[in-house]
Scaffold this active site. Structure first.
Site, PDB file in Angstrom:
ATOM      1  N   LYS A  83       0.755  -1.235  -0.082  1.00  0.00           N
ATOM      2  CA  LYS A  83      -0.099   0.059  -0.079  1.00  0.00           C
ATOM      3  C   LYS A  83       1.054   1.155  -0.129  1.00  0.00           C
ATOM      4  O   LYS A  83       1.759   1.271   0.887  1.00  0.00           O
ATOM      5  CB  LYS A  83      -0.763  -0.053   1.323  1.00  0.00           C
ATOM      6  CG  LYS A  83      -2.271   0.375   1.043  1.00  0.00           C
ATOM      7  CD  LYS A  83      -3.019   0.230   2.378  1.00  0.00           C
ATOM      8  CE  LYS A  83      -4.290   0.830   2.059  1.00  0.00           C
ATOM      9  NZ  LYS A  83      -4.965   0.882   3.387  1.00  0.00           N
TER      10      LYS A  83
HETATM   11  C1  E4P Z   1      -8.481   1.041   3.628  1.00  0.00           C
HETATM   12  O1  E4P Z   1      -7.732   0.627   3.004  1.00  0.00           O
HETATM   13  C2  E4P Z   1      -8.393   2.245   4.385  1.00  0.00           C
HETATM   14  O2  E4P Z   1      -7.027   2.596   4.913  1.00  0.00           O
HETATM   15  C3  E4P Z   1      -9.299   2.338   5.356  1.00  0.00           C
HETATM   16  O3  E4P Z   1     -10.672   1.960   4.708  1.00  0.00           O
HETATM   17  C4  E4P Z   1      -9.645   3.661   5.931  1.00  0.00           C
HETATM   18  O4  E4P Z   1     -10.760   3.946   6.563  1.00  0.00           O
HETATM   19  P1  E4P Z   1     -11.283   5.112   7.663  1.00  0.00           P
HETATM   20  O5  E4P Z   1     -11.231   6.196   6.848  1.00  0.00           O
HETATM   21  O6  E4P Z   1     -12.572   4.726   8.221  1.00  0.00           O
HETATM   22  O7  E4P Z   1     -10.145   5.237   8.536  1.00  0.00           O
END
Ligand code: E4P
Length: 217
Positions: A83
């Site tokens: 990521k």
């Molecule tokens: C997933 O890849 C993201 O990091 C996550 O969905 C972020 O979610 P949030 O905005 O609820 O922290």
């Protein structure tokens, strides 16, 4: 549409995997911090629980350091994907990792233009953050719609649209209606997706009626 779970809590991942609805896992530094466990331990355990892509996020902010982290994480298990933040350095690293055959998930995407850049850098997945857009008064799902529509015009875009920052079941339904490839869903929202009062009432009545069937115990 595929379902990923958005958590670093391995108990929750085990539960969802047992139901058979899990195609992958996304984590981020905040979710790993919440688990209270070392990053490598968490990723290794998740990779044993799930066959699909498991996102491990870099925390370096410059390309070369990102690549060092990425290559190390990718060596932990075959299903680790990297990521990377949607920055020039992140996309530079994405381009190199793609050439090296390492899967990527470009994160912190808030616009269709950002998603177009990530696709050109060869991202395996692009993660638009719908909940965080809703938080600032935008409609996060509009951005998903724009990305899906734009990508659909080009046969040479293989990047999958992974709807992230999902806050409620309606986000999931809309993602599917728009043709997104994946939704990454927190455990609480997976539970909510099961809920319907008519299911509970119907089951209650079937079980009560069964009591009057001769010979039933
Ligand atoms: C997933 O890849 C993201 O990091 C996550 O969905 C972020 O979610 P949030 O905005 O609820 O922290």
């Amino acid at each position: 549409m595929k379902f990923f779970i958005d958590t670093a809590d391995t108990d929750e991942i085990r539960k969802a995997a047992a139901i058979g609805v899990l195609d992958g896992v996304t984590t981020n530094p905040s979710l790993v911090a919440k688990s209270g466990r070392p990053f490598k331990d968490v990723i290794l355990e998740i990779c044993e629980l799930v066959d699909g892509p498991v996102s491990a996020e870099v925390t370096a902010t410059e390309t070369e350091e990102m690549l060092d982290e990425a290559r190390e994480y990718a060596s932990w298990a075959n299903n680790v994907i990297i990521k990377l933040p949607l920055t020039p350095d992140g996309l530079n690293a994405c381009n190199t990792l793609t050439d090296e055959g390492i899967g990527t998930n470009v994160t912190l995407c808030f616009s269709a233009n950002q998603a177009l850049l990530a696709a050109r850098a060869g991202a395996s997945f692009i993660s638009p953050f719908v909940g965080r857009l809703d938080d600032i008064g935008h409609d996060g799902m509009d951005v998903v719609d724009e990305i899906v529509t734009a990508y659909d015009h080009y046969d040479n875009i293989d990047t999958e649209v992974l709807v992230a920052s999902v806050r409620h079941p309606r986000h999931v339904t809309e993602a599917a209606l728009m043709g997104a490839d994946v939704a990454t869903v927190p455990p609480s929202v997976i539970e909510q997706m099961f809920q319907h009062p008519k299911t509970d009432l119907g089951l209650e009545k079937f079980l009560a009626d069964w009591e009057s069937v001769p010979g039933s115990e």
